[in-house]
Design a protein around this motif. Structure first.
Motif, short mmCIF file in Angstrom:
data_model
loop_
_atom_site.label_atom_id
_atom_site.label_comp_id
_atom_site.label_asym_id
_atom_site.label_seq_id
_atom_site.Cartn_x
_atom_site.Cartn_y
_atom_site.Cartn_z
N ASP A 1 23.41 -20.29 27.76
CA ASP A 1 24.86 -20.11 27.78
C ASP A 1 25.27 -19.06 28.82
OD1 ASP A 1 27.57 -19.95 27.10
OD2 ASP A 1 27.19 -18.72 25.31
N GLU B 1 30.63 -22.51 34.74
CA GLU B 1 31.53 -23.48 34.11
C GLU B 1 32.79 -23.63 34.98
OE1 GLU B 1 32.89 -22.26 30.26
OE2 GLU B 1 33.44 -24.30 29.64
N SER C 1 28.92 -16.72 26.20
CA SER C 1 30.30 -17.16 26.01
C SER C 1 30.56 -17.59 24.57
CB SER C 1 30.62 -18.30 26.98
OG SER C 1 30.13 -19.52 26.48
N ASP C 2 31.65 -18.32 24.39
CA ASP C 2 32.02 -18.78 23.05
C ASP C 2 30.94 -19.65 22.41
OD1 ASP C 2 32.59 -20.63 25.15
OD2 ASP C 2 33.77 -21.83 23.75
N ASP C 3 30.13 -20.31 23.22
CA ASP C 3 29.08 -21.17 22.65
C ASP C 3 28.13 -20.35 21.76
OD1 ASP C 3 30.15 -22.18 25.16
OD2 ASP C 3 28.73 -23.81 24.97
N ARG D 1 36.27 -15.56 26.04
CA ARG D 1 35.28 -16.16 26.94
C ARG D 1 35.44 -17.68 27.00
NH1 ARG D 1 30.22 -12.25 25.03
NH2 ARG D 1 31.49 -10.35 25.01
N ALA D 2 36.65 -18.06 27.35
CA ALA D 2 36.99 -19.48 27.52
C ALA D 2 36.69 -20.31 26.28
CB ALA D 2 36.26 -20.05 28.74
N ASP E 1 27.73 -24.04 30.68
CA ASP E 1 27.27 -23.14 29.62
C ASP E 1 26.89 -23.90 28.36
OD1 ASP E 1 29.99 -23.76 29.37
OD2 ASP E 1 30.39 -21.98 28.17
MG LIG Z 1 31.51 -21.52 26.68
#
Ligand SMILES: [Mg+2]
Length: 463
Positions: A157, A164, A208-210, A251-252, A419
């Protein structure tokens, strides 16, 4: 691989080594200075089953038995699957003799020590001291796989986060000649075209959000040690809402994930909070921990993974893709080959989602294609939707199952959802290869590395 032999007088020999070729076609067993060779099956196809049987018969001629565990096996051959998986390491096997027929067959993964009924080796000797020593090594390897999965998903990620929304050409032009090959900051001045993601300036290695949502899932799982389904889903929902409201959520994040969380926070039911027709990749990107938690219980794994999708994404492609990622991770833990994983995903998750089935079916034919083709509109798509992300991540893993670095770098240097492909591929490869297979600079440079490892260990201990 190491094995054990019981001599005719009942003593246990540990200086036993089994060697075999690529597909276990021919085998050679060393017992001390003695070597016993077994040729390949005379037919067209290699048949390890047959070869192992011959090996057992040869040993039986002198009153001996193969009864121990194999460590660091290079193939797997269990009662569940007869698929050969050359090239894998660190996977342990149990060997026993069937009571009827005298056939040698590997029956169970070592370290678990669950005996198959009807197998003679069950209580024939006192294996405690050997098993204690080997059990410790096996536990260490298993914990490493859990830590590897959690750190691996975050590393994939974090490598992909700044990529991304950029085309592959842009990534390669910014970081020639092959694109990123390590952690790069979102705001690194070398990025051509500026910064596409709003928010704070994060250092290299920021995930990130992942990963944030994966940790939310993991925390929800850890909140309910019993694993009771009816308690799990509310627990995960609470963690999702917490994440959606946190200051770190810059984070998007995916819009569907945010909508689902807002609906959950507003009191909508777990089944109706998600966006019914959304099949975004936000659902499968976060379920690696479910594969770790329920690796021994496929029914519960699939049920929990599917329900976790529904919290935000209600489309069957998102639901089945989530189940597919969790299943892939659980199989990778046990060193199943990419081919076996692919077949299991098609069987378990392909039926209810034509979109996922079609994408998965494309994967084998594209294995020889260059990444810029396979991971793009002419191949598996750009992975903004769930089924494309799953197929793309599996493709990356399949191309280099034993090479974590190559898998995640292939995943992130892409036109699409870098990501998320990196996160899923990193989770599967981390589970398969273990923590030590992740390059040191990434293990040490990843944000919250200690927390990720601890989460992996705690998920392991829950089992
Ligand atoms: Mg992400």
């Amino acid at each position: 691989m190491t094995m054990l032999v019981r001599e005719s007088d009942g003593t246990i020999r540990e200086d036993v080594e089994l060697r075999f070729g690529y597909d276990a076609a021919a085998m050679e067993l060393s017992i001390g200075d003695e070597t016993i060779s077994v040729p390949a099956h005379p037919g067209d196809r290699p048949d390890a089953h047959w070869t192992m049987q011959k090996l057992g018969e040869k040993l039986a001629e002198s009153g001996r038995q193969l009864i121990g565990c194999g460590t660091c096996a290079r193939f797997q051959f269990s009662g569940m699957s007869r698929d050969m998986s050359a090239g894998t390491v660190g996977y342990c096997l149990r060997v026993g003799h069937r009571v009827k027929g005298g056939m040698v067959e590997i029956t169970h993964r070592c370290g678990e020590h669950v005996y198959n009924e009807g197998w003679e080796c069950s209580e024939a000797w006192n294996e405690e001291p050997v098993m204690q020593r080997r059990g410790a090594a096996h536990r260490e390897a298993r914990v490493s796989a859990f830590e590897g999965a959690m750190v691996g998903l975050a590393v994939g990620d974090a490598l992909g986060f700044p990529c991304e929304f950029r085309s592959r050409d842009q990534i390669v032009a910014s970081f020639p000649p092959n694109g990123v090959d390590g952690f790069v900051a979102l705001h690194d001045p070398r990025w051509q075209g500026g910064v596409f993601i709003a928010g704070k300036e994060h250092p290299p290695g920021t995930f990130s959000d992942d990963t944030q949502m994966s940790l939310a899932v993991a925390d929800g799982l850890l909140d309910v040690p019993s694993g009771e389904f009816d308690e799990l889903m509310p627990a995960i929902a609470v963690r999702f809402v917490e994440w959606s409201r946190s200051d770190d959520n810059d984070r998007a994040p995916g819009s569907t994930c945010m909508t689902g969380c807002q609906n959950l926070a507003a009191g909508m039911s777990l089944r109706s909070a998600g966006v019914a027709d959304s099949k975004g990749a936000g659902a499968p990107m976060r379920v690696v921990p479910i594969g770790l938690r329920f690796g021994r219980d496929r029914e519960q794994l699939l049920k929990v993974a599917r329900a976790s999708s529904v919290l935000t994404h209600g489309h069957p492609a998102a639901i089945e893709s989530s189940a597919a990622v969790a299943l892939a991770v659980s199989l990778a833990l046990y060193k199943q080959t990419p081919k076996t994983i692919h077949a299991a995903l098609l069987e378990e998750c392909g039926a209810a989602s034509p979109e996922l089935r079609r994408r998965l079916q494309q994967v084998p034919a594209l294995l020889d294609a260059p990444p810029e083709l396979a991971l793009g509109p002419e191949g598996l798509g750009e992975s903004w939707v769930a089924e494309e992300a799953v197929a793309s991540a599996l493709w990356c893993f399949w191309r280099s199952p034993a090479d974590f670095r190559r898998t995640v770098l292939t995943a992130v240097n892409t036109i699409g959802d870098s990501d998320t492909i990196g996160c899923i591929a990193g989770g599967i490869s981390g589970a398969f290869n273990g923590l030590d297979a992740i390059p040191r600079e990434w293990r040490e440079g990843i944000e919250d590395g200690a927390r990720l490892r601890e989460t992996g260990r705690r998920l392991h201990d829950l089992r």
